[in-house]
Design a protein around this motif. Structure first.
Motif, PDB file in Angstrom:
ATOM      1  N   UNK A 139      10.451   2.480  -4.198  1.00  0.00           N
ATOM      2  CA  UNK A 139       9.348   2.254  -3.253  1.00  0.00           C
ATOM      3  C   UNK A 139       9.841   1.638  -1.936  1.00  0.00           C
ATOM      4  N   UNK A 140      10.528   0.486  -2.041  1.00  0.00           N
ATOM      5  CA  UNK A 140      10.886  -0.240  -0.809  1.00  0.00           C
ATOM      6  C   UNK A 140      12.209   0.234  -0.198  1.00  0.00           C
ATOM      7  N   UNK A 141      13.251   0.385  -1.023  1.00  0.00           N
ATOM      8  CA  UNK A 141      14.567   0.700  -0.460  1.00  0.00           C
ATOM      9  C   UNK A 141      14.598   2.159   0.016  1.00  0.00           C
ATOM     10  N   UNK A 142      14.120   3.087  -0.834  1.00  0.00           N
ATOM     11  CA  UNK A 142      14.056   4.479  -0.357  1.00  0.00           C
ATOM     12  C   UNK A 142      13.018   4.599   0.750  1.00  0.00           C
ATOM     13  N   UNK A 143      11.941   3.812   0.663  1.00  0.00           N
ATOM     14  CA  UNK A 143      10.919   3.827   1.727  1.00  0.00           C
ATOM     15  C   UNK A 143      11.522   3.402   3.061  1.00  0.00           C
ATOM     16  N   UNK A 144      12.313   2.350   3.037  1.00  0.00           N
ATOM     17  CA  UNK A 144      12.962   1.890   4.282  1.00  0.00           C
ATOM     18  C   UNK A 144      13.981   2.932   4.739  1.00  0.00           C
ATOM     19  N   UNK A 145      14.703   3.510   3.777  1.00  0.00           N
ATOM     20  CA  UNK A 145      15.707   4.526   4.138  1.00  0.00           C
ATOM     21  C   UNK A 145      15.025   5.713   4.835  1.00  0.00           C
ATOM     22  N   UNK A 146      13.875   6.142   4.318  1.00  0.00           N
ATOM     23  CA  UNK A 146      13.168   7.282   4.933  1.00  0.00           C
ATOM     24  C   UNK A 146      12.727   6.936   6.357  1.00  0.00           C
ATOM     25  N   UNK A 147      12.143   5.750   6.489  1.00  0.00           N
ATOM     26  CA  UNK A 147      11.651   5.300   7.788  1.00  0.00           C
ATOM     27  C   UNK A 147      12.785   5.324   8.826  1.00  0.00           C
ATOM     28  N   UNK A 148      13.966   4.903   8.371  1.00  0.00           N
ATOM     29  CA  UNK A 148      15.124   4.851   9.257  1.00  0.00           C
ATOM     30  C   UNK A 148      15.724   6.252   9.496  1.00  0.00           C
ATOM     31  N   UNK A 164      20.775  15.164   7.343  1.00  0.00           N
ATOM     32  CA  UNK A 164      19.662  14.221   7.202  1.00  0.00           C
ATOM     33  C   UNK A 164      18.362  14.908   6.783  1.00  0.00           C
ATOM     34  N   UNK A 165      18.206  16.176   7.156  1.00  0.00           N
ATOM     35  CA  UNK A 165      16.971  16.889   6.803  1.00  0.00           C
ATOM     36  C   UNK A 165      16.853  16.978   5.285  1.00  0.00           C
ATOM     37  N   UNK A 166      17.936  17.414   4.656  1.00  0.00           N
ATOM     38  CA  UNK A 166      17.900  17.559   3.199  1.00  0.00           C
ATOM     39  C   UNK A 166      17.817  16.187   2.517  1.00  0.00           C
ATOM     40  N   UNK A 167      18.574  15.247   3.034  1.00  0.00           N
ATOM     41  CA  UNK A 167      18.574  13.908   2.430  1.00  0.00           C
ATOM     42  C   UNK A 167      17.158  13.321   2.464  1.00  0.00           C
ATOM     43  N   UNK A 168      16.477  13.487   3.594  1.00  0.00           N
ATOM     44  CA  UNK A 168      15.128  12.899   3.717  1.00  0.00           C
ATOM     45  C   UNK A 168      14.147  13.527   2.725  1.00  0.00           C
ATOM     46  N   UNK A 169      14.289  14.829   2.495  1.00  0.00           N
ATOM     47  CA  UNK A 169      13.386  15.474   1.525  1.00  0.00           C
ATOM     48  C   UNK A 169      13.589  14.839   0.154  1.00  0.00           C
ATOM     49  N   UNK A 170      14.852  14.614  -0.208  1.00  0.00           N
ATOM     50  CA  UNK A 170      15.121  14.046  -1.536  1.00  0.00           C
ATOM     51  C   UNK A 170      14.706  12.575  -1.589  1.00  0.00           C
ATOM     52  N   UNK A 171      14.933  11.858  -0.494  1.00  0.00           N
ATOM     53  CA  UNK A 171      14.548  10.437  -0.474  1.00  0.00           C
ATOM     54  C   UNK A 171      13.035  10.281  -0.632  1.00  0.00           C
ATOM     55  N   UNK A 175      11.134   8.041  -3.296  1.00  0.00           N
ATOM     56  CA  UNK A 175      10.167   6.989  -2.972  1.00  0.00           C
ATOM     57  C   UNK A 175       8.929   7.138  -3.846  1.00  0.00           C
ATOM     58  N   UNK A 176       8.486   8.387  -4.012  1.00  0.00           N
ATOM     59  CA  UNK A 176       7.268   8.616  -4.798  1.00  0.00           C
ATOM     60  C   UNK A 176       7.480   8.304  -6.274  1.00  0.00           C
ATOM     61  N   UNK A 177       8.691   8.628  -6.803  1.00  0.00           N
ATOM     62  CA  UNK A 177       8.904   8.307  -8.219  1.00  0.00           C
ATOM     63  C   UNK A 177       8.891   6.793  -8.423  1.00  0.00           C
ATOM     64  N   UNK A 244       3.633   0.561   7.404  1.00  0.00           N
ATOM     65  CA  UNK A 244       3.447   1.603   6.393  1.00  0.00           C
ATOM     66  C   UNK A 244       3.307   1.003   4.989  1.00  0.00           C
ATOM     67  N   UNK A 245       3.996  -0.110   4.755  1.00  0.00           N
ATOM     68  CA  UNK A 245       4.121  -0.625   3.390  1.00  0.00           C
ATOM     69  C   UNK A 245       2.990  -1.569   2.992  1.00  0.00           C
ATOM     70  N   UNK A 246       2.452  -2.314   3.942  1.00  0.00           N
ATOM     71  CA  UNK A 246       1.419  -3.301   3.580  1.00  0.00           C
ATOM     72  C   UNK A 246       0.231  -2.637   2.864  1.00  0.00           C
ATOM     73  N   UNK A 247      -0.331  -1.532   3.391  1.00  0.00           N
ATOM     74  CA  UNK A 247      -1.445  -0.904   2.663  1.00  0.00           C
ATOM     75  C   UNK A 247      -1.032  -0.400   1.269  1.00  0.00           C
ATOM     76  N   UNK A 248       0.209   0.062   1.146  1.00  0.00           N
ATOM     77  CA  UNK A 248       0.676   0.531  -0.168  1.00  0.00           C
ATOM     78  C   UNK A 248       0.743  -0.632  -1.164  1.00  0.00           C
ATOM     79  N   UNK A 249       1.152  -1.799  -0.662  1.00  0.00           N
ATOM     80  CA  UNK A 249       1.200  -2.988  -1.536  1.00  0.00           C
ATOM     81  C   UNK A 249      -0.207  -3.344  -2.009  1.00  0.00           C
TER      82      UNK A 249
END
Ligand code: FAQ
Length: 334
Positions: A139-148, A164-171, A175-177, A244-249
């Motif tokens: 949730x948080x680490x992959x979430x931050x990675x995607x944002x970046x 980065x295009x492919x990496x972001x799809x997998x990240x 994040x969702x898992x 992005x994260x506060x509402x998810x929390x």
């Protein structure tokens, strides 16, 4: 839409000045720099540094979660975690390949990592103490990675942007898992909910550190933005992540451990407290809770793999010389 470089080859341009002007014009037109193009040494060095640190982060980042593969609570969770950790290895490989196009080989970069001469993300120097950490990392680490990393899909160096295009799809799947695992735990027992909260308490601040030092203490941002390598500053992306994260929390039912966190209607963003930058510097400098362990593990894996590399090289050399196997030398001789 894929953008290809329109740069002429180096021999079409004769002076260093012309080459430099052409490079600057390519950046100004928001076109990509490709490996065959001339580039200033500083650009090449910055790209190698960022790509190498990113690749090392993916590889070292396999360790904290890999720690839980043998103790996953169900076959389903184990299969998901295995696949995720394998994806991180794949990301490392794409990135090492991107660095190779700049003349920095994987063997040399690995040596730099295991001798402590190149960095990897601070976040992976924190321990994973419970299975909730697997969800919180997603949730948080992959979430931050995607944002970046989503803006890095538009980075000026072609091979990096495309990786980065492919990496972001997998990240984004990662994040969702993670979020799904946490939702499941939050619907479980009081003990499971407490486990999630305790993990969020440990990972929140280190996740904010992933975006790097504040802008006024970031020596590379200005140059990297001018070259189109970075598209946003560290503080801009950190703010985007918080928003992005506060509402998810809230949906999850966890509390983020920051009493200063509140909506600021004037700014249209959440205000948040000050990151402990002394802790950040200590962790980046090698004094985090797991730095020594992570590097020792990586070094041991590298040594254990030496016979595999030797065998692969011997096999490649044999193929290279054997016309029946269609090696490169054989092809050239035909
Ligand atoms: N940790 O001037 P700046 C992932 C260094 S992948 C350690 O602001 P810059 C996937 C920085 O490198 C996570 N060092 O630097 C995954 C620089 O070093 P120098 C990795 C840090 O480059 C998920 C110095 O401090 N992602 O998580 C950190 O302009 C789950 C000064 O900083 C990337 O690498 C840090 N947090 O901006 C895997 C993304 N922050 O010059 C497994 C690409 C800064 O001394 C499980 N990289 N430093 O060598 C970037 O976007 C940028 O490089 C930044 C730093 C934003 C990280």
């Amino acid at each position: 839409m894929e953008r290809h470089s329109e740069n002429p080859s180096t021999d079409q341009l004769d002076s260093e000045n012309e080459l430099s002007e052409h490079f600057e014009a390519t950046i100004a037109r928001d076109r990509r720099i490709e490996p065959r193009d001339w580039m200033p040494e500083g650009y090449r060095k910055t790209m190698i540094r960022q790509i190498a640190q990113h690749a090392h982060s993916e590889i070292i980042g396999m360790q904290p979660e890999g720690n839980w593969i043998t103790r996953a609570p169900s076959l389903r969770r184990k299969a998901i975690l295995l696949a995720k950790v394998q994806d991180e290895a794949g990301h490392g490989m794409y990135l090492y390949s991107a660095a190779e196009t700049l003349g920095a080989g994987r063997a040399g970069l690995t040596r730099m990592l295991i001798t402590g001469r190149q960095k990897y993300s601070s976040i992976f120097n924190y321990p994973t103490l419970s299975y909730a950490d697997v969800g919180v990392i997603g949730w948080l680490v992959d979430g931050a990675a995607i944002c970046n990393q989503v803006p890095l899909c538009r980075s000026s160096y072609g091979p990096y942007a495309r990786a980065m295009v492919r990496i972001c799809k997998e990240e984004s799947f990662h994040q969702r898992q993670g979020y799904e695992l946490l939702l499941t735990m939050m619907r479980g027992t009081a003990g499971q909910r407490a486990m999630v909260q305790e993990s969020v308490d440990r990972f929140w601040w280190p996740s904010l550190m992933m975006f790097g030092p504040p802008d006024d203490q970031s020596p590379n941002t200005e140059r990297s933005m001018a070259w189109g390598i970075k598209r946003h500053t560290n503080d801009e992306l950190r703010q985007r992540f918080v928003d992005m994260t506060v509402p998810q929390a809230g949906k999850l039912g966890v509390t983020l451990p920051d009493p200063g966190l509140r909506w600021n209607a004037d700014r249209g963003h959440y205000d948040f407290g000050e990151v402990d930058w002394a802790e950040f510097r200590a962790v980046v400098g090698g004094a985090g809770p797991c730095n020594a362990e992570r590097i020792a593990r990586r070094r041991a894996a590298h040594q254990e793999g030496e016979w595999v590399r030797e065998a692969a090289m011997a096999h490649a050399a044999k193929n290279h010389d054997d016309p029946e196997r269609g090696g490169a030398a054989a092809e050239a001789a035909r």
